[in-house]
Enzyme design. Sequence first.
Site, PDB file in Angstrom:
ATOM      1  N   ILE A 145     -47.974  -5.831  -4.763  1.00  0.00           N
ATOM      2  CA  ILE A 145     -47.307  -6.799  -3.899  1.00  0.00           C
ATOM      3  C   ILE A 145     -48.283  -7.958  -3.739  1.00  0.00           C
ATOM      4  O   ILE A 145     -49.497  -7.784  -3.867  1.00  0.00           O
ATOM      5  CB  ILE A 145     -46.848  -6.208  -2.538  1.00  0.00           C
ATOM      6  N   ASP A 146     -47.762  -9.144  -3.495  1.00  0.00           N
ATOM      7  CA  ASP A 146     -48.607 -10.341  -3.448  1.00  0.00           C
ATOM      8  C   ASP A 146     -49.644 -10.271  -2.329  1.00  0.00           C
ATOM      9  O   ASP A 146     -49.450  -9.565  -1.343  1.00  0.00           O
ATOM     10  CB  ASP A 146     -47.740 -11.595  -3.237  1.00  0.00           C
ATOM     11  N   LYS A 147     -50.698 -11.050  -2.480  1.00  0.00           N
ATOM     12  CA  LYS A 147     -51.808 -11.091  -1.526  1.00  0.00           C
ATOM     13  C   LYS A 147     -51.330 -11.261  -0.082  1.00  0.00           C
ATOM     14  O   LYS A 147     -51.795 -10.580   0.813  1.00  0.00           O
ATOM     15  CB  LYS A 147     -52.766 -12.225  -1.918  1.00  0.00           C
ATOM     16  N   ARG A 246     -39.258 -14.207  -3.576  1.00  0.00           N
ATOM     17  CA  ARG A 246     -39.639 -15.585  -3.258  1.00  0.00           C
ATOM     18  C   ARG A 246     -38.893 -16.579  -4.155  1.00  0.00           C
ATOM     19  O   ARG A 246     -38.367 -17.596  -3.693  1.00  0.00           O
ATOM     20  CB  ARG A 246     -41.152 -15.738  -3.406  1.00  0.00           C
TER      21      ARG A 246
END
Length: 311
Positions: A145-147, A246
């Site tokens: 999962i993104d930062k 997103r």
Amino acid sequence: MEERNDMEQKIEFSVTEQDAGKRLDVVLAEACPEYTRSYLQKLCKEQRVQADGKAAKSSYKCREGEQITLTVPAPKELEAGPEEMDLDVVYEDKDVILINKPKGMVVHPAAGHDTGTLVNGLLAHCRGELSGINGVLRPGIVHRIDKDTTGILIACKNDAAHQKIAAQLYEHSITRVYHAIVYGILKEDEGTVDAPIGRSPKDRKKMAVVQGGRRAVTHYKVLQRLKKGYTYIECRLETGRTHQIRVHMSSIGHPLLGDDVYGPKKQKYSLEGQCLHAKVLGFVHPGTSEYMEFETPLPQYFEELLVKLDH
């Protein structure tokens, strides 16, 4: 002639009229999108950036026609080492470990992030007992999962477990539910975005809905329409492409609040990145073959924001 990977690289360009008066680190970030701004600032500090032959600081104001020379050092071999961390462990057994990842934590080492990642913490916590399928930089990691996305993800402790979880991801049989806050009020109570995602032709650091991209499907449902003009939604992933939620929500005119890559550059709530939380993860256990499902609470900033946006 291709530059060898073990040599330093020189990048040279002239300051344009439109970049005159801008800070050097801003001009560098626009000219060299493959490097993060913080990395370019580090190179300035190390006196690896010159303006007309003189070392220049990040804050230096560029002048039109000036020759900028950037010397990028040869890439060093990245290694992931164990680091003691206070990990939020949701579930753990001999095959898998589920972590509730905080905002700002990178999942595995990469250029500019070679320490402080989830992998560093897992190596210490699991004492090296992690699957090796994805190599030394991504031991145990089957999905990311993104930062700046918070929430639940699974890591595998052995190769057999890794192969079984990876197969479920490939078959889209894993349950992955995210909660998000998006700009605007969604009219429909629920909907599906079925649009292929690939690398953006305009900006190689971004993903986009593109013809010829990989199939991507996101099912969304309205949880609450907020008084300040935002919508609190649930997104269920059918596929798992990079930045999928997103990109998809932005493509239908409702980017995620706080997402300055796919949404407005500025927002008034001082958020660090997109308002997105991986809430539910369900899978067939690789050892017992039983279906298991886990849920993580919304982080505090998210809860507080929901209250603020509905008053």
